[in-house]
Design a protein around this motif. Structure first.
Motif, PDB file in Angstrom:
ATOM      1  N   VAL A 229       0.838  -1.203   0.000  1.00 22.27           N
ATOM      2  CA  VAL A 229       0.000   0.000   0.000  1.00 22.27           C
ATOM      3  C   VAL A 229       0.873   1.254   0.000  1.00 22.27           C
ATOM      4  O   VAL A 229       0.607   2.219  -0.736  1.00 22.27           O
ATOM      5  N   LEU A 230       1.930   1.250   0.796  1.00 24.51           N
ATOM      6  CA  LEU A 230       2.807   2.416   0.874  1.00 24.51           C
ATOM      7  C   LEU A 230       3.504   2.680  -0.455  1.00 24.51           C
ATOM      8  O   LEU A 230       3.658   3.840  -0.876  1.00 24.51           O
ATOM      9  N   LEU A 231       3.925   1.629  -1.148  1.00 25.48           N
ATOM     10  CA  LEU A 231       4.590   1.811  -2.440  1.00 25.48           C
ATOM     11  C   LEU A 231       3.637   2.410  -3.471  1.00 25.48           C
ATOM     12  O   LEU A 231       4.010   3.308  -4.235  1.00 25.48           O
ATOM     13  N   LEU A 232       2.426   1.907  -3.522  1.00 25.60           N
ATOM     14  CA  LEU A 232       1.448   2.462  -4.457  1.00 25.60           C
ATOM     15  C   LEU A 232       1.153   3.923  -4.142  1.00 25.60           C
ATOM     16  O   LEU A 232       1.064   4.767  -5.039  1.00 25.60           O
ATOM     17  N   ALA A 233       1.014   4.231  -2.859  1.00 28.62           N
ATOM     18  CA  ALA A 233       0.752   5.614  -2.466  1.00 28.62           C
ATOM     19  C   ALA A 233       1.929   6.513  -2.846  1.00 28.62           C
ATOM     20  O   ALA A 233       1.736   7.654  -3.277  1.00 28.62           O
ATOM     21  N   LEU A 234       3.141   5.994  -2.711  1.00 28.10           N
ATOM     22  CA  LEU A 234       4.320   6.776  -3.077  1.00 28.10           C
ATOM     23  C   LEU A 234       4.296   7.156  -4.556  1.00 28.10           C
ATOM     24  O   LEU A 234       4.593   8.300  -4.923  1.00 28.10           O
ATOM     25  N   LEU A 235       3.913   6.222  -5.415  1.00 22.84           N
ATOM     26  CA  LEU A 235       3.831   6.531  -6.844  1.00 22.84           C
ATOM     27  C   LEU A 235       2.780   7.608  -7.122  1.00 22.84           C
ATOM     28  O   LEU A 235       2.971   8.473  -7.973  1.00 22.84           O
ATOM     29  N   LEU A 236       1.682   7.548  -6.387  1.00 24.91           N
ATOM     30  CA  LEU A 236       0.596   8.496  -6.637  1.00 24.91           C
ATOM     31  C   LEU A 236       0.916   9.907  -6.159  1.00 24.91           C
ATOM     32  O   LEU A 236       0.282  10.863  -6.589  1.00 24.91           O
ATOM     33  N   THR A 237       1.901  10.046  -5.263  1.00 21.19           N
ATOM     34  CA  THR A 237       2.270  11.395  -4.833  1.00 21.19           C
ATOM     35  C   THR A 237       2.970  12.163  -5.952  1.00 21.19           C
ATOM     36  O   THR A 237       2.934  13.397  -5.971  1.00 21.19           O
ATOM     37  N   GLY A 238       3.617  11.451  -6.855  1.00 18.65           N
ATOM     38  CA  GLY A 238       4.295  12.103  -7.964  1.00 18.65           C
ATOM     39  C   GLY A 238       5.518  12.894  -7.561  1.00 18.65           C
ATOM     40  O   GLY A 238       5.924  13.812  -8.277  1.00 18.65           O
ATOM     41  N   SER A 239       6.151  12.562  -6.433  1.00 18.04           N
ATOM     42  CA  SER A 239       7.333  13.287  -5.976  1.00 18.04           C
ATOM     43  C   SER A 239       8.577  12.624  -6.546  1.00 18.04           C
ATOM     44  O   SER A 239       8.945  11.513  -6.156  1.00 18.04           O
ATOM     45  N   ARG A 240       9.243  13.301  -7.472  1.00 17.20           N
ATOM     46  CA  ARG A 240      10.424  12.731  -8.114  1.00 17.20           C
ATOM     47  C   ARG A 240      11.578  12.555  -7.136  1.00 17.20           C
ATOM     48  O   ARG A 240      12.210  11.509  -7.083  1.00 17.20           O
ATOM     49  N   ALA A 241      11.872  13.621  -6.368  1.00 18.54           N
ATOM     50  CA  ALA A 241      13.014  13.563  -5.464  1.00 18.54           C
ATOM     51  C   ALA A 241      12.826  12.477  -4.408  1.00 18.54           C
ATOM     52  O   ALA A 241      13.759  11.726  -4.104  1.00 18.54           O
ATOM     53  N   ALA A 242      11.620  12.377  -3.848  1.00 16.31           N
ATOM     54  CA  ALA A 242      11.356  11.354  -2.830  1.00 16.31           C
ATOM     55  C   ALA A 242      11.572   9.962  -3.400  1.00 16.31           C
ATOM     56  O   ALA A 242      12.193   9.100  -2.763  1.00 16.31           O
ATOM     57  N   LEU A 243      11.077   9.727  -4.610  1.00 18.94           N
ATOM     58  CA  LEU A 243      11.197   8.406  -5.222  1.00 18.94           C
ATOM     59  C   LEU A 243      12.639   8.092  -5.598  1.00 18.94           C
ATOM     60  O   LEU A 243      13.119   6.969  -5.390  1.00 18.94           O
ATOM     61  N   LEU A 244      13.370   9.071  -6.135  1.00 27.76           N
ATOM     62  CA  LEU A 244      14.732   8.830  -6.581  1.00 27.76           C
ATOM     63  C   LEU A 244      15.661   8.482  -5.418  1.00 27.76           C
ATOM     64  O   LEU A 244      16.410   7.496  -5.467  1.00 27.76           O
ATOM     65  N   VAL A 245      15.626   9.282  -4.352  1.00 26.46           N
ATOM     66  CA  VAL A 245      16.480   9.010  -3.195  1.00 26.46           C
ATOM     67  C   VAL A 245      16.089   7.686  -2.544  1.00 26.46           C
ATOM     68  O   VAL A 245      16.949   6.922  -2.093  1.00 26.46           O
ATOM     69  N   PHE A 246      14.802   7.396  -2.524  1.00 24.93           N
ATOM     70  CA  PHE A 246      14.333   6.121  -1.976  1.00 24.93           C
ATOM     71  C   PHE A 246      14.911   4.941  -2.760  1.00 24.93           C
ATOM     72  O   PHE A 246      15.395   3.964  -2.173  1.00 24.93           O
ATOM     73  N   LEU A 247      14.887   5.028  -4.087  1.00 22.28           N
ATOM     74  CA  LEU A 247      15.419   3.938  -4.908  1.00 22.28           C
ATOM     75  C   LEU A 247      16.916   3.759  -4.690  1.00 22.28           C
ATOM     76  O   LEU A 247      17.416   2.639  -4.668  1.00 22.28           O
ATOM     77  N   VAL A 248      17.637   4.859  -4.538  1.00 23.27           N
ATOM     78  CA  VAL A 248      19.077   4.760  -4.286  1.00 23.27           C
ATOM     79  C   VAL A 248      19.341   4.040  -2.974  1.00 23.27           C
ATOM     80  O   VAL A 248      20.216   3.169  -2.884  1.00 23.27           O
TER      81      VAL A 248
END
Length: 449
Positions: A229-248
């Motif tokens: 659920v948290l991963l899906l919600a993260l995608l829906l926020t559309g925050s590039r910086a949050a997603l990029l640093v998270f993936l790193v």
């Protein structure tokens, strides 16, 4: 006539009338003044709960406010401010009535409060909301530091539940339309923040909980569902910086927590078909609004930083005052960086004070790998957004760190850390007497198993 026997006869006769009087008053109030009656009943219930569970009430108000109430107005402020101030007042009273110990985790919020206060002294008092906010976070950390390890563990578990519930509301937001979605500056797709408020509040808060789940907790079936659920919600926020640093920061998990990494990834992949259209729209928006061009893209942030740094001229030492960035920016938007915002609003002296607090926090986190991962996420992502200043993000970060960096004087019988493991029992050699079985020792949270 002696008054004592009279009271002894009258009071027992009147007590049975109290429930009936309460029912009559409630019904009459609901008919004549429903709002006032509802507020009175709610206030009375809050007071009763506070008197019975002061610490729990304080924690619920100071954590639940930033997570759920930042989007609701209460006069000149928002409801989260009201909840946090109430929780801080109750928490301060609880601390005064109990044995008190300090914790290095309080260094960052206290340093921020001091920096804001110094800037306010020069700028005509601007900054009281910031001082109150960061001091309330200091109260939150001190309450957790003066609680047992089991109480801290329960608090963190409830934070996981609260953030997951908020993520469920966010995932349903494209279908329910509540709360209202955020449009992108480029007009491509929509962004969602749910009860967290702004999508960036949601994105960074969710990422902190995801990293904690991945690196520091046992993966139960419920937690696997939570991470999906948290991963899906993260995608829906559309925050590039949050997603990029998270993936790193996920890359070490491929090696250190391979099974957990798959447990985190597979449920989200399975669930994608159910929200595929919305997710694809957001990915399209992220791809089309990235790069150096476009408002809210990387190049736009560089321009914001430049404008903010130019606005510091004449206010180098103690800044322009807390919360005043929007007033001096041409587009009336923020600086989009923790460090640039501090440099502008509290000046060089205030930034130095804040840097000392952050250095203490980083040094304290060296004993836990997971704590370092969470702080690395907050520190790096604060370059492009004020993550270390966002109320919901900072609240969740400090609560998680309080579990990862427990007090040194915790009783030996308290609940062990989530990934604490016993040391291996040495086997006696041939002809030797069997040694006493050693007790399990606590491995620092985040250390490799």
């Amino acid at each position: 006539m002696n008054p004592a026997p009279l009271r002894a006869r009258i009071l027992p006769a009147l007590w049975p009338l109290v429930p009936g009087a309460a029912v009559v008053a409630a019904v009459a109030g609901a008919l004549l003044a429903p709002l006032a009656t509802g507020a009175a009943v709610l206030g009375l219930a809050v007071l009763v709960v506070t008197a019975r569970w002061p610490r729990g009430t304080a924690l619920a108000a100071m954590i639940g406010g930033p997570l759920y109430l930042s989007g609701y107005a209460a006069g000149p402020v928002t409801l989260d401010n009201v909840a946090v101030l109430y929780g801080a007042a109750v928490g301060t009273g609880w601390l005064l009535a109990h044995r008190r110990v300090g914790t290095p985790l309080v260094a960052w919020p206290v340093a921020l409060a001091l920096a804001v206060t110094l800037a306010a002294a020069v700028n005509g008092g601007a900054g009281l909301p910031g001082t109150a906010r960061f001091l309330s976070l200091a109260v939150l950390v001190l309450i957790l530091a003066n609680s047992t390890a089991a109480a801290r563990s329960r608090t963190v578990a409830w934070v996981e539940v609260a953030v997951t519930v908020g993520a469920l509301v966010l995932v349903a937001q494209p279908l329910t339309g509540y709360p209202e979605a955020f449009g992108t500056a480029e007009g491509v797709g929509q962004r969602f923040g749910g009860l967290f408020g702004h999508p960036n509040f949601a994105a960074y808060t969710i990422c902190l909980v995801l990293l904690y789940q991945l690196y520091a907790t046992r993966f139960t079936a419920l937690r696997v569902g939570s991470t999906a659920v948290l991963l899906l919600a993260l995608l829906l926020t559309g925050s590039r910086a949050a997603l990029l640093v998270f993936l790193v920061l996920l890359l070490p998990a491929v090696w250190l927590r391979a099974r957990r990494f798959l447990g985190l990834l597979l449920p989200a992949v399975v669930a994608l078909p159910f929200v595929g259209t919305t997710v694809l729209t957001r990915l399209e928006s992220i791809s089309e609004t990235g790069g150096l061009s476009g408002q809210n893209a990387s190049g736009w942030r560089l321009g914001q930083w430049q404008d903010a740094l130019e606005a510091t001229r004449g206010h180098e030492l103690l800044g322009i005052g807390w919360g005043q960035t929007v007033a001096v920016m041409g587009d009336e938007l923020g600086a989009h960086s923790t460090y640039v915002q501090l440099w502008l609003e509290v000046g060089r002296i205030g930034t130095l004070v804040a840097a000392v607090g952050l250095a203490v926090l980083l040094r304290t986190a060296c004993s836990s790998r997971t704590a370092l991962v969470l702080l690395a996420y907050a520190v790096v992502s604060s370059t492009t957004d004020p993550v270390l200043l966002y109320p919901s993000c900072l609240t969740v970060l400090l609560v998680l760190l309080s579990q990862l960096l427990p007090r040194q004087d915790d009783a030996p019988g308290t609940e062990p850390a989530p990934d604490a493991v016993p040391d291996p029992v040495p086997q006696p050699r041939s002809g030797e007497a069997r040694a006493a079985v050693p007790t399990a020792t606590r491995r620092p949270l985040g250390a490799p198993a």
